[in-house]
Design an enzyme around this catalytic site. Structure first.
Site, PDB file in Angstrom:
ATOM      1  N   ARG A 134      27.752  45.388  42.833  1.00 57.83           N
ATOM      2  CA  ARG A 134      26.600  44.707  43.471  1.00 57.83           C
ATOM      3  C   ARG A 134      26.151  44.626  44.406  1.00 57.83           C
ATOM      4  O   ARG A 134      25.086  43.851  45.022  1.00 57.83           O
ATOM      5  CB  ARG A 134      26.566  43.473  42.713  1.00 57.83           C
ATOM      6  N   GLU A 152      41.230  38.240  36.571  1.00 54.97           N
ATOM      7  CA  GLU A 152      41.568  37.954  35.448  1.00 54.97           C
ATOM      8  C   GLU A 152      42.035  38.823  34.417  1.00 54.97           C
ATOM      9  O   GLU A 152      43.305  37.798  33.683  1.00 54.97           O
ATOM     10  CB  GLU A 152      40.736  37.150  34.980  1.00 54.97           C
TER      11      GLU A 152
HETATM   12  O1  LIG Z   1      36.557  37.025  42.841  1.00 48.60           O
HETATM   13  P1  LIG Z   1      36.467  38.183  41.753  1.00 48.60           P
HETATM   14  O2  LIG Z   1      37.427  37.361  40.635  1.00 48.60           O
HETATM   15  O3  LIG Z   1      37.635  39.728  42.632  1.00 48.60           O
HETATM   16  O4  LIG Z   1      35.327  38.899  41.041  1.00 48.60           O
HETATM   17  C1  LIG Z   1      33.811  39.222  41.912  1.00 48.60           C
HETATM   18  C2  LIG Z   1      33.583  40.208  41.653  1.00 48.60           C
HETATM   19  O5  LIG Z   1      33.558  40.476  40.386  1.00 48.60           O
HETATM   20  C3  LIG Z   1      32.007  41.338  40.347  1.00 48.60           C
HETATM   21  O6  LIG Z   1      32.277  43.042  40.286  1.00 48.60           O
HETATM   22  P2  LIG Z   1      32.962  43.864  38.826  1.00 48.60           P
HETATM   23  O7  LIG Z   1      34.377  43.636  39.558  1.00 48.60           O
HETATM   24  O8  LIG Z   1      32.547  42.628  37.417  1.00 48.60           O
HETATM   25  O9  LIG Z   1      32.140  44.761  38.996  1.00 48.60           O
HETATM   26  P3  LIG Z   1      30.644  45.518  39.276  1.00 48.60           P
HETATM   27  O10 LIG Z   1      29.763  44.753  40.087  1.00 48.60           O
HETATM   28  O11 LIG Z   1      30.857  47.161  39.334  1.00 48.60           O
HETATM   29  O12 LIG Z   1      29.804  45.205  37.815  1.00 48.60           O
HETATM   30  C4  LIG Z   1      31.633  40.816  41.387  1.00 48.60           C
HETATM   31  O13 LIG Z   1      30.493  42.149  41.417  1.00 48.60           O
HETATM   32  C5  LIG Z   1      32.827  41.078  42.572  1.00 48.60           C
HETATM   33  O14 LIG Z   1      32.762  42.543  42.870  1.00 48.60           O
HETATM   34  N1  LIG Z   2      30.747  34.753  36.154  1.00 49.20           N
HETATM   35  C1  LIG Z   2      30.268  35.429  36.704  1.00 49.20           C
HETATM   36  N2  LIG Z   2      29.398  36.010  37.530  1.00 49.20           N
HETATM   37  C2  LIG Z   2      29.267  37.324  37.684  1.00 49.20           C
HETATM   38  N3  LIG Z   2      29.520  38.365  37.629  1.00 49.20           N
HETATM   39  C3  LIG Z   2      31.270  37.978  37.717  1.00 49.20           C
HETATM   40  N4  LIG Z   2      32.476  38.211  38.279  1.00 49.20           N
HETATM   41  C4  LIG Z   2      33.464  37.756  38.055  1.00 49.20           C
HETATM   42  N5  LIG Z   2      33.216  36.447  37.468  1.00 49.20           N
HETATM   43  C5  LIG Z   2      31.449  37.166  37.469  1.00 49.20           C
END
Ligand SMILES: O=P(O)(O)OC[C@H]1O[C@H](OP(=O)(O)OP(=O)(O)O)[C@H](O)[C@@H]1O
Ligand SMILES: Nc1ncnc2[nH]cnc12
Length: 206
Positions: free
Chosen positions: A92, A129
């Protein structure tokens, strides 16, 4: 979505800090664009698993004016600061990072999940997590001393941003700040991550 315009957190085993959002009565004026940004983020309960309140930025992307407001707010913050590179976190961070990079005249560096970059990479594994993940960056993407802003959509524990900072610092970059649209409440009382400011536009409602 709630509060506005922030920088920080604790997570991923690292110290995190953020500039607190402007709140009613704290003497700082909130940017009027922030409420629209906050309202455009859809909160989906129990996705992708029970108990998670998922902050869905795809709803905001369907509203070009609001999408532009979010990009503009980052551009206004980082323009003229000698930023050489915007590093976006897969996936993202790739939505917002390139627009910010182009607007401020910086290069864009994708920080990717493992096995996606074809050249020589350095890697940083981090704790989620549940389980672990990894970010990779091409060797040579960043020059020593480059001033870099790290961009993602959301900070929850801060583990992902912390891994990004470590990767960039291993390449001798100067990480100026991390920038996210959304900070989860568990992040809000902190102002830095690994000693770096984390700038947040809005806090999640839940
Ligand atoms: O602060 P944190 O606990 O590290 O979480 C935040 C991360 O989680 C989500 O990505 P995700 O790992 O779900 O990957 P994605 O963007 O590929 O869906 C979000 O876009 C951040 O990169
Ligand atoms: N609550 C949340 N919503 C969207 N992206 C996430 N990545 C980690 N926690 C999230």
């Amino acid at each position: 979505m709630g509060e506005q315009g922030t920088s920080g957190s604790e997570g991923g085993g690292s110290m995190v800090e953020a500039q607190a959002p402007a709140k009613k009565g704290d003497g700082r004026a909130a940017d009027p664009r922030l409420q629209g940004i906050s309202d455009a983020i859809r909160v989906v309960p129990h996705f992708p698993k029970p108990g998670i309140m998922f902050n869905d930025i795809t709803a905001l992307l369907l509203r070009p004016g609001v999408f532009k407001d979010a990009v503009d707010m980052f551009v206004e913050r980082y323009r003229g600061m000698g930023i050489a590179a915007v590093a976006g976190i897969e996936a993202r961070g790739f939505i917002f990072g390139p627009a910010i990079a182009l607007a401020i005249g910086a290069k864009f560096i994708p920080l990717r999940k493992p096995g996606k970059l074809p050249g020589e990479v350095i890697s940083e594994t981090y704790t989620l997590e549940y389980g672990t993940d990894c970010l990779e960056m091409h060797v040579g993407a960043v020059e020593p001393g480059d001033r870099v802003v790290v961009v993602d959509d959301l900070v929850a524990t801060g583990g992902t941003l912390s891994a990004a900072i470590k990767l960039l610092e291993r390449a001798a970059a100067d990480v100026v700040e991390c920038a996210c649209l959304i900070g989860l409440p568990k992040f809000k009382d902190f102002y830095k991550l690994d000693g770096k400011p984390v700038y947040i536009l809005v806090e999640s409602r839940k």
